[in-house]
Motif scaffolding. Sequence first.
Motif, PDB file in Angstrom:
ATOM      1  N   LEU A  40      42.228-101.742  70.350  1.00  0.00           N
ATOM      2  CA  LEU A  40      42.729-101.742  68.975  1.00  0.00           C
ATOM      3  C   LEU A  40      41.799-102.424  67.974  1.00  0.00           C
ATOM      4  CD1 LEU A  40      46.515-102.469  69.453  1.00  0.00           C
ATOM      5  CD2 LEU A  40      45.519-100.475  68.385  1.00  0.00           C
ATOM      6  N   LEU A  41      40.766-103.064  68.418  1.00  0.00           N
ATOM      7  CA  LEU A  41      39.883-103.827  67.538  1.00  0.00           C
ATOM      8  C   LEU A  41      39.336-102.952  66.414  1.00  0.00           C
ATOM      9  CD1 LEU A  41      38.772-106.673  67.287  1.00  0.00           C
ATOM     10  CD2 LEU A  41      36.768-105.929  68.550  1.00  0.00           C
ATOM     11  N   GLY A  42      39.598-103.350  65.169  1.00  0.00           N
ATOM     12  CA  GLY A  42      39.113-102.602  64.018  1.00  0.00           C
ATOM     13  C   GLY A  42      39.971-101.422  63.614  1.00  0.00           C
ATOM     14  N   THR A  43      41.204-101.361  64.099  1.00  0.00           N
ATOM     15  CA  THR A  43      42.086-100.220  63.854  1.00  0.00           C
ATOM     16  C   THR A  43      42.955-100.437  62.614  1.00  0.00           C
ATOM     17  OG1 THR A  43      42.144 -99.651  66.188  1.00  0.00           O
ATOM     18  CG2 THR A  43      43.961 -98.848  64.862  1.00  0.00           C
ATOM     19  N   GLU A  44      43.240 -99.346  61.932  1.00  0.00           N
ATOM     20  CA  GLU A  44      44.168 -99.347  60.805  1.00  0.00           C
ATOM     21  C   GLU A  44      45.465 -98.697  61.268  1.00  0.00           C
ATOM     22  OE1 GLU A  44      43.638 -97.933  56.326  1.00  0.00           O
ATOM     23  OE2 GLU A  44      43.912 -96.251  57.714  1.00  0.00           O
ATOM     24  N   MET A  45      46.576 -99.391  61.047  1.00  0.00           N
ATOM     25  CA  MET A  45      47.891 -98.866  61.411  1.00  0.00           C
ATOM     26  C   MET A  45      48.572 -98.361  60.144  1.00  0.00           C
ATOM     27  SD  MET A  45      50.848-100.977  63.363  1.00  0.00           S
ATOM     28  CE  MET A  45      52.518-100.396  63.524  1.00  0.00           C
ATOM     29  N   ASP A  46      48.952 -97.084  60.151  1.00  0.00           N
ATOM     30  CA  ASP A  46      49.571 -96.457  58.992  1.00  0.00           C
ATOM     31  C   ASP A  46      50.931 -95.892  59.403  1.00  0.00           C
ATOM     32  OD1 ASP A  46      49.914 -95.434  56.439  1.00  0.00           O
ATOM     33  OD2 ASP A  46      48.453 -93.829  56.656  1.00  0.00           O
ATOM     34  N   PHE A  47      51.778 -95.609  58.436  1.00  0.00           N
ATOM     35  CA  PHE A  47      53.039 -94.918  58.686  1.00  0.00           C
ATOM     36  C   PHE A  47      53.063 -93.687  57.808  1.00  0.00           C
ATOM     37  CE2 PHE A  47      57.535 -93.956  58.119  1.00  0.00           C
ATOM     38  CZ  PHE A  47      57.926 -93.898  59.440  1.00  0.00           C
ATOM     39  N   VAL A  48      53.245 -92.526  58.440  1.00  0.00           N
ATOM     40  CA  VAL A  48      53.174 -91.248  57.744  1.00  0.00           C
ATOM     41  C   VAL A  48      54.491 -90.504  57.920  1.00  0.00           C
ATOM     42  CG1 VAL A  48      51.946 -89.044  57.619  1.00  0.00           C
ATOM     43  CG2 VAL A  48      50.689 -91.129  58.151  1.00  0.00           C
ATOM     44  N   GLU A  49      55.018 -89.981  56.810  1.00  0.00           N
ATOM     45  CA  GLU A  49      56.237 -89.167  56.850  1.00  0.00           C
ATOM     46  C   GLU A  49      55.922 -87.777  56.312  1.00  0.00           C
ATOM     47  OE1 GLU A  49      60.262 -91.267  56.178  1.00  0.00           O
ATOM     48  OE2 GLU A  49      58.868 -92.172  54.758  1.00  0.00           O
ATOM     49  N   SER A  50      56.395 -86.773  57.026  1.00  0.00           N
ATOM     50  CA  SER A  50      56.274 -85.392  56.567  1.00  0.00           C
ATOM     51  C   SER A  50      57.633 -84.724  56.758  1.00  0.00           C
ATOM     52  CB  SER A  50      55.185 -84.660  57.359  1.00  0.00           C
ATOM     53  OG  SER A  50      55.590 -84.470  58.693  1.00  0.00           O
ATOM     54  N   LYS A  51      57.716 -83.443  56.466  1.00  0.00           N
ATOM     55  CA  LYS A  51      58.979 -82.728  56.635  1.00  0.00           C
ATOM     56  C   LYS A  51      59.370 -82.624  58.106  1.00  0.00           C
ATOM     57  CE  LYS A  51      58.638 -79.989  52.447  1.00  0.00           C
ATOM     58  NZ  LYS A  51      58.549 -78.655  51.864  1.00  0.00           N
ATOM     59  N   LEU A  52      58.375 -82.635  58.992  1.00  0.00           N
ATOM     60  CA  LEU A  52      58.654 -82.459  60.418  1.00  0.00           C
ATOM     61  C   LEU A  52      58.684 -83.749  61.228  1.00  0.00           C
ATOM     62  CD1 LEU A  52      56.448 -79.317  61.077  1.00  0.00           C
ATOM     63  CD2 LEU A  52      58.924 -79.416  60.734  1.00  0.00           C
ATOM     64  N   SER A  53      58.050 -84.806  60.733  1.00  0.00           N
ATOM     65  CA  SER A  53      57.989 -86.026  61.539  1.00  0.00           C
ATOM     66  C   SER A  53      57.798 -87.264  60.678  1.00  0.00           C
ATOM     67  CB  SER A  53      56.840 -85.941  62.552  1.00  0.00           C
ATOM     68  OG  SER A  53      55.602 -85.965  61.873  1.00  0.00           O
ATOM     69  N   SER A  54      58.082 -88.383  61.258  1.00  0.00           N
ATOM     70  CA  SER A  54      57.758 -89.683  60.669  1.00  0.00           C
ATOM     71  C   SER A  54      57.288 -90.556  61.824  1.00  0.00           C
ATOM     72  CB  SER A  54      58.962 -90.290  59.953  1.00  0.00           C
ATOM     73  OG  SER A  54      60.030 -90.475  60.840  1.00  0.00           O
ATOM     74  N   GLU A  55      56.078 -91.108  61.689  1.00  0.00           N
ATOM     75  CA  GLU A  55      55.493 -91.840  62.810  1.00  0.00           C
ATOM     76  C   GLU A  55      54.392 -92.776  62.353  1.00  0.00           C
ATOM     77  OE1 GLU A  55      53.962 -88.770  65.317  1.00  0.00           O
ATOM     78  OE2 GLU A  55      52.680 -87.969  63.758  1.00  0.00           O
ATOM     79  N   PHE A  56      54.122 -93.775  63.192  1.00  0.00           N
ATOM     80  CA  PHE A  56      52.982 -94.635  62.980  1.00  0.00           C
ATOM     81  C   PHE A  56      51.739 -93.890  63.431  1.00  0.00           C
ATOM     82  CE2 PHE A  56      56.315 -97.863  63.160  1.00  0.00           C
ATOM     83  CZ  PHE A  56      55.980 -98.637  62.061  1.00  0.00           C
ATOM     84  N   VAL A  57      50.662 -94.035  62.672  1.00  0.00           N
ATOM     85  CA  VAL A  57      49.383 -93.400  63.000  1.00  0.00           C
ATOM     86  C   VAL A  57      48.341 -94.503  63.090  1.00  0.00           C
ATOM     87  CG1 VAL A  57      47.598 -91.797  62.212  1.00  0.00           C
ATOM     88  CG2 VAL A  57      50.006 -91.262  61.838  1.00  0.00           C
ATOM     89  N   PHE A  58      47.601 -94.523  64.196  1.00  0.00           N
ATOM     90  CA  PHE A  58      46.549 -95.504  64.404  1.00  0.00           C
ATOM     91  C   PHE A  58      45.199 -94.848  64.150  1.00  0.00           C
ATOM     92  CE2 PHE A  58      50.140 -97.107  66.701  1.00  0.00           C
ATOM     93  CZ  PHE A  58      50.077 -98.477  66.514  1.00  0.00           C
ATOM     94  N   ASN A  59      44.522 -95.266  63.082  1.00  0.00           N
ATOM     95  CA  ASN A  59      43.186 -94.775  62.761  1.00  0.00           C
ATOM     96  C   ASN A  59      42.194 -95.703  63.461  1.00  0.00           C
ATOM     97  OD1 ASN A  59      44.056 -92.657  60.960  1.00  0.00           O
ATOM     98  ND2 ASN A  59      44.644 -94.296  59.566  1.00  0.00           N
TER      99      ASN A  59
END
Length: 128
Positions: A93-112
């Motif tokens: 996980l070192l250097g990762t960005e944690m985002d939360f994304v919502e769309s019409k089909l899903s809502s989830e955390f996204v790890f960049n």
Amino acid sequence: MASVASATVRAVKARRLIPTRAALVLTPNAVQKVKQLLEKQPDAMGLKVGVRQRGCNGLSYTLNYATEKGKFDEEVIQDGVRVIIDKKAQLTLLGTEMDFVESKLSSEFVFNNPNIKGTCGCGESFSV
């Protein structure tokens, strides 16, 4: 313990997301969602992020409520939320960005994650 939310992986090519020493950085959307999740679990001190062997590409993220911090776990406090990184997940996980994304089909955390070498087609598992 049951999983808190689903997570997706995104491999980040040729760019460094975090110029600081933080192990994990949360976007404003992720901070807001973590706050919402923790309001529903008053006995949890934060959200715990880990990895486990799973999927067609090797590893996948786990998200659970944290009631205590392990001896070698990393702690990230940002904008009033606490995220505990499991000791086994720290290097991935070192250097990762944690985002939360919502769309019409899903809502989830996204790890960049800039450390990922490959992902599966559905985005649930990755390799480093």
